[in-house]
Design a protein around this motif. Structure first.
Motif, PDB file in Angstrom:
ATOM      1  N   GLU A 204      22.783  41.238  34.749  1.00  0.00           N
ATOM      2  CA  GLU A 204      23.995  41.331  33.925  1.00  0.00           C
ATOM      3  C   GLU A 204      24.940  40.198  34.308  1.00  0.00           C
ATOM      4  OE1 GLU A 204      27.429  44.606  32.610  1.00  0.00           O
ATOM      5  OE2 GLU A 204      26.045  45.062  34.258  1.00  0.00           O
ATOM      6  N   ARG A 205      25.687  39.711  33.326  1.00  0.00           N
ATOM      7  CA  ARG A 205      26.658  38.649  33.567  1.00  0.00           C
ATOM      8  C   ARG A 205      27.896  38.926  32.721  1.00  0.00           C
ATOM      9  NH1 ARG A 205      25.912  32.359  34.260  1.00  0.00           N
ATOM     10  NH2 ARG A 205      23.855  33.047  34.965  1.00  0.00           N
ATOM     11  N   LEU A 206      29.071  38.856  33.345  1.00  0.00           N
ATOM     12  CA  LEU A 206      30.314  39.020  32.605  1.00  0.00           C
ATOM     13  C   LEU A 206      31.347  38.023  33.116  1.00  0.00           C
ATOM     14  CD1 LEU A 206      32.311  40.929  34.644  1.00  0.00           C
ATOM     15  CD2 LEU A 206      30.582  42.585  33.982  1.00  0.00           C
ATOM     16  N   VAL A 207      32.307  37.693  32.281  1.00  0.00           N
ATOM     17  CA  VAL A 207      33.339  36.724  32.629  1.00  0.00           C
ATOM     18  C   VAL A 207      34.619  37.465  33.000  1.00  0.00           C
ATOM     19  CG1 VAL A 207      34.744  34.796  31.821  1.00  0.00           C
ATOM     20  CG2 VAL A 207      32.353  34.980  31.103  1.00  0.00           C
ATOM     21  N   ILE A 208      35.198  37.075  34.136  1.00  0.00           N
ATOM     22  CA  ILE A 208      36.476  37.642  34.565  1.00  0.00           C
ATOM     23  C   ILE A 208      37.393  36.500  34.986  1.00  0.00           C
ATOM     24  CG2 ILE A 208      35.522  39.866  35.279  1.00  0.00           C
ATOM     25  CD1 ILE A 208      35.532  38.856  38.126  1.00  0.00           C
ATOM     26  N   TYR A 209      38.669  36.818  35.239  1.00  0.00           N
ATOM     27  CA  TYR A 209      39.658  35.791  35.572  1.00  0.00           C
ATOM     28  C   TYR A 209      40.467  36.241  36.784  1.00  0.00           C
ATOM     29  CZ  TYR A 209      38.556  34.382  30.795  1.00  0.00           C
ATOM     30  OH  TYR A 209      37.879  34.013  29.641  1.00  0.00           O
ATOM     31  N   THR A 210      40.910  35.281  37.587  1.00  0.00           N
ATOM     32  CA  THR A 210      41.781  35.607  38.714  1.00  0.00           C
ATOM     33  C   THR A 210      43.210  35.802  38.235  1.00  0.00           C
ATOM     34  OG1 THR A 210      41.847  33.229  39.153  1.00  0.00           O
ATOM     35  CG2 THR A 210      40.435  34.550  40.545  1.00  0.00           C
ATOM     36  N   SER A 211      43.869  36.819  38.728  1.00  0.00           N
ATOM     37  CA  SER A 211      45.222  37.151  38.270  1.00  0.00           C
ATOM     38  C   SER A 211      46.301  36.432  39.071  1.00  0.00           C
ATOM     39  CB  SER A 211      45.456  38.662  38.359  1.00  0.00           C
ATOM     40  OG  SER A 211      45.362  39.108  39.709  1.00  0.00           O
ATOM     41  N   LYS A 212      45.896  35.729  40.140  1.00  0.00           N
ATOM     42  CA  LYS A 212      46.859  34.989  40.965  1.00  0.00           C
ATOM     43  C   LYS A 212      46.158  33.803  41.608  1.00  0.00           C
ATOM     44  CE  LYS A 212      47.574  38.699  43.304  1.00  0.00           C
ATOM     45  NZ  LYS A 212      48.058  39.714  44.262  1.00  0.00           N
ATOM     46  N   ASN A 213      46.914  32.943  42.246  1.00  0.00           N
ATOM     47  CA  ASN A 213      46.339  31.801  42.946  1.00  0.00           C
ATOM     48  C   ASN A 213      45.672  32.278  44.230  1.00  0.00           C
ATOM     49  OD1 ASN A 213      45.690  29.307  44.007  1.00  0.00           O
ATOM     50  ND2 ASN A 213      47.787  28.781  44.570  1.00  0.00           N
ATOM     51  N   CYS A 214      44.358  32.070  44.328  1.00  0.00           N
ATOM     52  CA  CYS A 214      43.600  32.560  45.484  1.00  0.00           C
ATOM     53  C   CYS A 214      43.146  31.447  46.414  1.00  0.00           C
ATOM     54  CB  CYS A 214      42.382  33.350  45.007  1.00  0.00           C
ATOM     55  SG  CYS A 214      42.779  34.801  44.007  1.00  0.00           S
ATOM     56  N   ARG A 215      43.602  30.225  46.193  1.00  0.00           N
ATOM     57  CA  ARG A 215      43.175  29.122  47.044  1.00  0.00           C
ATOM     58  C   ARG A 215      43.745  29.269  48.457  1.00  0.00           C
ATOM     59  NH1 ARG A 215      40.210  25.414  44.815  1.00  0.00           N
ATOM     60  NH2 ARG A 215      40.218  25.126  42.544  1.00  0.00           N
ATOM     61  N   GLY A 216      42.859  29.075  49.448  1.00  0.00           N
ATOM     62  CA  GLY A 216      43.285  29.156  50.834  1.00  0.00           C
ATOM     63  C   GLY A 216      43.453  30.557  51.364  1.00  0.00           C
TER      64      GLY A 216
END
Length: 211
Positions: free
Chosen positions: A197-209
């Motif tokens: 299975e494959r689905l697309v999601i998005y990050t709700s905040k900046n997760c870098r670092g």
């Protein structure tokens, strides 16, 4: 060798140089001046302390890791396939979530969550067990994101045979040892891992670092 080990090693080397530089010979004078001895000694001790402290801090943060849960898909009736129930497609998620799902009775293969961010590389996810935890028809695994706010990710579910599962586990162990996470190219993905299975999601905040 990880950055932390390099810092500790250099710190130890500087301390040793300071100790040897302070040793006196027949002239009763060390080959390093007192200011250099003090400088090397202080810097060396600080580097060892920093390297050790940062390693302990990382381990502490890992033990205290908190995860969030996204929206959940309602599942009714008998389960006949491995499926994700959280997060759901097009969901906006936190930097660290618990991906959860269900599996049919009699399913024996390992279940792996792999994320594919915009760099087009594949990152197998794991918690302390290195595979998704399975029990009573449900599975789950900690999933971590490190991109910008609003970045799109493919969240991909694989079932893996023993060889593929071992490859993923070894890969993650090597990444952790080097403290580098380059991801896998598509051609590096093991043949014994089957995409379910494959689905697309998005990050709700900046997760870098974050990690």
């Amino acid at each position: 060798m990880s950055t932390k080990l390099i810092i500790i090693s250099v710190g130890i080397l500087l301390v040793v140089i300071a100790i040897l530089g302070n040793r006196t010979g027949s002239s009763d004078k060390g080959f390093l001046g007192s200011k250099l001895v003090m400088f090397f000694g202080i810097i060396g001790v600080l580097m060892v302390m920093y390297g050790s402290y940062s390693s302990e801090l990382v381990n502490f943060n890992t033990q205290m890791e908190q995860v969030s849960i996204g929206n959940k898909l309602k599942v009714s009736g008998p389960v006949d396939v491995v499926k994700v129930v959280s997060p759901i497609a097009q969901d906006s998620v936190d930097c660290r979530i618990l991906t959860m799902g269900v599996y049919p009775k009699g399913h024996t293969k390992d279940i792996w969550v792999v994320i594919r961010p915009t760099d087009d590389r594949y990152y197998p996810q794991s918690d302390h067990t290195n595979t998704s935890y399975k029990r009573d028809g449900e599975w789950q695994v900690v999933t971590r994101f490190g991109g910008d706010k609003g970045e799109a990710y493919d969240l991909i579910i694989y079932e893996a045979n023993a060889a593929a599962s071992s490859f993923f586990s070894t890969t993650i162990a090597n990444w952790k040892e080097k403290d580098e996470y380059p991801g896998l190219q598509l051609e590096e993905m093991p043949a014994g891992a089957k995409e379910l299975e494959r689905l697309v999601i998005y990050t709700s905040k900046n997760c870098r670092g974050v990690f």
